[in-house]
Design a protein around this motif. Structure first.
Motif, PDB file in Angstrom:
ATOM      1  N   GLY A 347     -57.167 102.424 132.341  1.00 47.52           N
ATOM      2  CA  GLY A 347     -56.709 103.602 133.069  1.00 47.52           C
ATOM      3  C   GLY A 347     -56.444 103.252 134.523  1.00 47.52           C
ATOM      4  N   LEU A 348     -55.383 103.805 135.099  1.00 46.95           N
ATOM      5  CA  LEU A 348     -55.046 103.591 136.501  1.00 46.95           C
ATOM      6  C   LEU A 348     -55.491 104.816 137.284  1.00 46.95           C
ATOM      7  CD1 LEU A 348     -53.225 101.535 134.955  1.00 46.95           C
ATOM      8  CD2 LEU A 348     -51.602 101.749 136.835  1.00 46.95           C
ATOM      9  N   LEU A 349     -56.367 104.616 138.263  1.00 42.34           N
ATOM     10  CA  LEU A 349     -57.044 105.709 138.961  1.00 42.34           C
ATOM     11  C   LEU A 349     -56.758 105.611 140.456  1.00 42.34           C
ATOM     12  CD1 LEU A 349     -59.159 108.033 138.665  1.00 42.34           C
ATOM     13  CD2 LEU A 349     -60.925 106.302 139.027  1.00 42.34           C
ATOM     14  N   GLY A 350     -56.230 106.689 141.042  1.00 44.08           N
ATOM     15  CA  GLY A 350     -55.955 106.670 142.472  1.00 44.08           C
ATOM     16  C   GLY A 350     -55.335 107.966 142.936  1.00 44.08           C
ATOM     17  N   VAL A 351     -55.278 108.156 144.255  1.00 41.85           N
ATOM     18  CA  VAL A 351     -54.709 109.375 144.821  1.00 41.85           C
ATOM     19  C   VAL A 351     -53.198 109.347 144.653  1.00 41.85           C
ATOM     20  CG1 VAL A 351     -56.591 109.599 146.487  1.00 41.85           C
ATOM     21  CG2 VAL A 351     -54.498 108.384 147.145  1.00 41.85           C
ATOM     22  N   ASN A 352     -52.567 110.501 144.855  1.00 41.12           N
ATOM     23  CA  ASN A 352     -51.117 110.577 144.771  1.00 41.12           C
ATOM     24  C   ASN A 352     -50.478 109.642 145.791  1.00 41.12           C
ATOM     25  OD1 ASN A 352     -51.087 112.532 142.761  1.00 41.12           O
ATOM     26  ND2 ASN A 352     -51.173 114.215 144.220  1.00 41.12           N
ATOM     27  N   GLY A 353     -49.450 108.928 145.352  1.00 41.47           N
ATOM     28  CA  GLY A 353     -48.700 108.070 146.249  1.00 41.47           C
ATOM     29  C   GLY A 353     -49.319 106.720 146.518  1.00 41.47           C
ATOM     30  N   CYS A 354     -50.400 106.372 145.802  1.00 39.53           N
ATOM     31  CA  CYS A 354     -51.085 105.108 146.109  1.00 39.53           C
ATOM     32  C   CYS A 354     -50.396 103.909 145.463  1.00 39.53           C
ATOM     33  CB  CYS A 354     -52.547 105.171 145.672  1.00 39.53           C
ATOM     34  SG  CYS A 354     -52.767 105.235 143.878  1.00 39.53           S
ATOM     35  N   GLY A 355     -49.535 104.129 144.467  1.00 42.73           N
ATOM     36  CA  GLY A 355     -48.811 103.009 143.863  1.00 42.73           C
ATOM     37  C   GLY A 355     -49.070 102.786 142.389  1.00 42.73           C
ATOM     38  N   LYS A 356     -49.640 103.771 141.680  1.00 38.56           N
ATOM     39  CA  LYS A 356     -49.960 103.578 140.253  1.00 38.56           C
ATOM     40  C   LYS A 356     -48.694 103.349 139.436  1.00 38.56           C
ATOM     41  CE  LYS A 356     -52.125 107.530 139.986  1.00 38.56           C
ATOM     42  NZ  LYS A 356     -51.964 107.949 141.403  1.00 38.56           N
ATOM     43  N   SER A 357     -47.687 104.210 139.618  1.00 36.81           N
ATOM     44  CA  SER A 357     -46.443 104.044 138.861  1.00 36.81           C
ATOM     45  C   SER A 357     -45.725 102.762 139.259  1.00 36.81           C
ATOM     46  CB  SER A 357     -45.532 105.256 139.089  1.00 36.81           C
ATOM     47  OG  SER A 357     -46.124 106.436 138.578  1.00 36.81           O
TER      48      SER A 357
END
Length: 636
Positions: A347-357
């Motif tokens: 799972g990729l976990l992080g705030v919006n805009g952090c670079g997951k996509s």
């Protein structure tokens, strides 16, 4: 004390029964979660309470002196209003007077200005307006809002916080929240949970986030086929057991009723002599039974889909070493190394805009790292779920989007006709021939899932797959993902979903740093890990690039070999990217609205097409900016 009473309320949408003689009482301090399948009428019920819609029958009673406020599902516009003005608009008329007074007090210079100030001051004092200003200041301080910033300077999560401040200023007796966790990352969701814990009034909210429901709600209202059922509790497992028991009891009652109806139908068809002497009261009772049976709304089946795994991939799926990617003054991914092996569930976990996509696109070879290497393993067959649903042709119907020349779909359980396959995703033959542009958000997500699972794969990549899915379909998706034998990468802010489907996490810790953790979200959280809350300032890379470009202009730099025309293009790109990112965010917010797909088909089609076109332009501009920056650095 009752705040709102629904008395025998009926509401229809065409032939669909949304509310069937519903009775509901909401008392002060209630914490109610409204659940139901997509299209069941949850948002319509909210609009009835707000007075936006009127019932077809029955009465909606609001207690004398009680006020209602809403936190709408869609994001507010990213415009030039400052935060204080938006919060004060919770008391619209008086808030405008206060705004005018403060604006004029800073520029007043003539006798006419002074007279207007006196008039505004008198009006404020007559309505106890200074107390309103004090309340607004207290709310802004409590919510830690940047009152001098404009809405355009804030991310979606912070704009939603501002709208909550606006709702709280009106001091409502009932606060209505429609999918409040949409557009929020995990720190913002946890923040919202804390604010609602201290709210003194009643709360009614719609959500698909089970962790949020369990944290905030005290009771659950289940809207099912026009009827309302109340569950005393908020634990999801208990809710499921209660619902299944209720449905089981209903099915038993229906079976007994159908048996009696069959007996009466047999009696009415007896010979001529029996019909001459038949009891007219019994005939009338039979007609009533027939009417009751025809009015019964049969429960829709559950989504039930299988995934067909292809041949195994190689043991090494992806080998990424020292990869970096970012913009001029922002590291999105900084020197990240990982080894993904067959069967990993990450799972990729992080705030919006952090670079997951962005990380997903790098791993899938859709973007190239600025440094480092990425190698994909052998025999890799990837199925990719895009959160923008870009893989669908909006003009084609569901069948044509899925078929791609096929009449039968090969699944793990054998060959299935395409209409039979789509029935597992709750599409009737008629609905399966409906253009995608006319579907609801939840139905569109189910089409994406149907398409995703119609082809063999050994690696699933899911970017925000839970958006718009009702809880039952979400649970079914979880069950199927847990059975999937291949490799899984998933981006989600749904804490329960992450707990249920992944065995490890990539946590985005800020400044491009990514750490790996064993276990799901709850285990990560229990070890004391936390995501850094979203920065108040604009987090979009284009804004930061624009600021960096401004600083570059102010500082003397050695001459570059770029031509004047190319340098001019490079200087203008950050501003263009900023405009496109704001447009994408605005269009995404509009299409996420629960009522978007109920609008005119032409409007829906044009809006979705515009979103896709704008996203493509944004991607092109970003790629061009990076290309020119690389040229400049190479010529330095």
């Amino acid at each position: 004390m009752a705040v709102v009473i629904l008395d025998n309320v009926g509401l229809h949408y065409g032939e669909q029964v949304l509310l069937n003689g519903v009775n509901l009482t909401i008392n002060e301090r209630d914490r109610l979660c409204l659940v139901g399948r997509n299209g069941a009428g949850k948002s319509s019920l909210m609009k009835l309470l707000l007075g936006i819609n009127l019932p077809d029958s029955g009465v909606v009673r609001i207690a004398d002196g009680c006020t209602l406020a809403e936190l709408p599902q869609s994001l507010p516009a990213a415009d030039d209003r400052n935060v204080m003005d938006v919060v004060l608009s919770g008391k619209a008329e008086l808030g405008k007077v206060l705004h005018d007074y403060h604006e004029l007090s800073m520029t007043a210079s003539t006798d006419q200005d002074m007279k207007k100030l006196e008039f505004l001051q008198a009006k404020i004092e007559a309505e106890d307006g200074w107390l309103l200003q004090t309340k607004a200041d207290a709310i802004i301080e409590k919510l830690n809002l940047p009152k001098e910033k404009t809405m355009a300077e804030l991310s979606g999560g912070w704009r939603r916080r501002v709208m909550l401040g606006r709702a709280l200023l009106s001091e409502p007796d009932l606060l209505l929240l429609d999918e409040p966790t949409n557009h929020l990352d995990i720190p913002a969701i946890e923040w919202l949970e804390e604010q609602l814990a201290d709210f003194p009034g009643a709360v009614l909210f719609v959500t698909h986030d089970r962790a949020f429901m369990e944290k905030v709600a005290k009771q659950v209202i289940d809207l099912d086929r026009g009827n309302i059922y109340r569950y005393d509790g908020s634990d999801y497992e208990g809710l499921v057991e209660w619902r299944e028991k209720r449905i089981e009891d209903e099915e038993k009652e229906n079976a007994l009723f159908d048996k009696r109806l069959a007996e009466e139908e047999k009696w009415i068809r007896q010979g001529i002599k029996a019909r001459r002497t038949r009891n007219e009261g019994r005939v009338r009772a039979l007609k009533a039974m027939r009417n009751e049976r025809s009015a019964r709304v049969d429960r829709q089946g559950k989504a039930d889909f299988t995934m067909d795994a292809s041949d195994k991939s190689g043991k090494i799926v992806i080998d990424a070493r020292n990869i970096s990617y970012g913009f001029e003054n922002k590291n999105i991914i900084d020197d990240f190394t990982t080894l993904i092996q067959r069967g990993d569930r990450i799972g990729l976990l992080g705030v919006n805009g952090c670079g997951k996509s962005t990380l997903l696109r790098l791993l899938l070879d859709q973007l190239q790292p600025q440094s480092g290497t990425i190698k994909q393993g052998t025999k890799l067959e990837v199925a990719y779920f895009d959160q923008l649903r870009a893989g669908l042709d909006l003009e084609k119907n569901v069948v044509d989007n899925l078929a791609e020349g096929r009449e039968f779909i090969d699944t793990a359980n054998g060959s299935r006709h395409i209409l039979s396959y789509l029935s597992d995703f709750l599409f009737s033959p008629q609905r399966a021939r409906t253009p995608v542009k006319a579907l609801s958000g939840g139905e569109t997500s189910r089409v994406m899932l149907a398409k995703l699972f119609s082809k063999p794969s050994n690696m699933l990549v899911l970017d925000e797959p839970t958006n718009d899915l009702d809880v039952e379909t979400l649970e079914m998706l979880e069950n199927r993902l847990m059975e999937y034998p291949g490799t899984l990468l998933v981006v989600s802010h749904d804490r329960s979903f992450l707990d249920n489907v992944v065995t490890s996490l990539y946590a985005f810790d800020g400044d491009g740093q990514i750490s790996e953790h064993v276990g799901g979200y709850s285990e990560w959280y229990a070890r004391g890990n936390r995501l850094k809350d979203e920065d108040i300032s604009i987090r979009e890379s284009a804004k930061q690039a624009a600021q960096a470009k401004k600083e570059v202009v102010e500082k003397p730099k050695p001459s570059k070999k770029l031509s004047y025309k190319i340098q001019l293009e490079l200087d203008g790109l950050p501003a263009e990217i900023e405009v496109l990112e704001q447009a994408v965010e605005s269009l995404t917010a509009e299409t996420s609205d629960g009522d978007f797909y109920l609008k005119d088909n032409d409007h829906v089609t044009k809006t979705l097409a515009k979103l896709e076109e704008t996203q493509l332009k944004l991607d092109e501009k970003v790629e061009r900016w990076m290309e020119l920056e690389a040229m400049k650095e190479g010529d330095a």
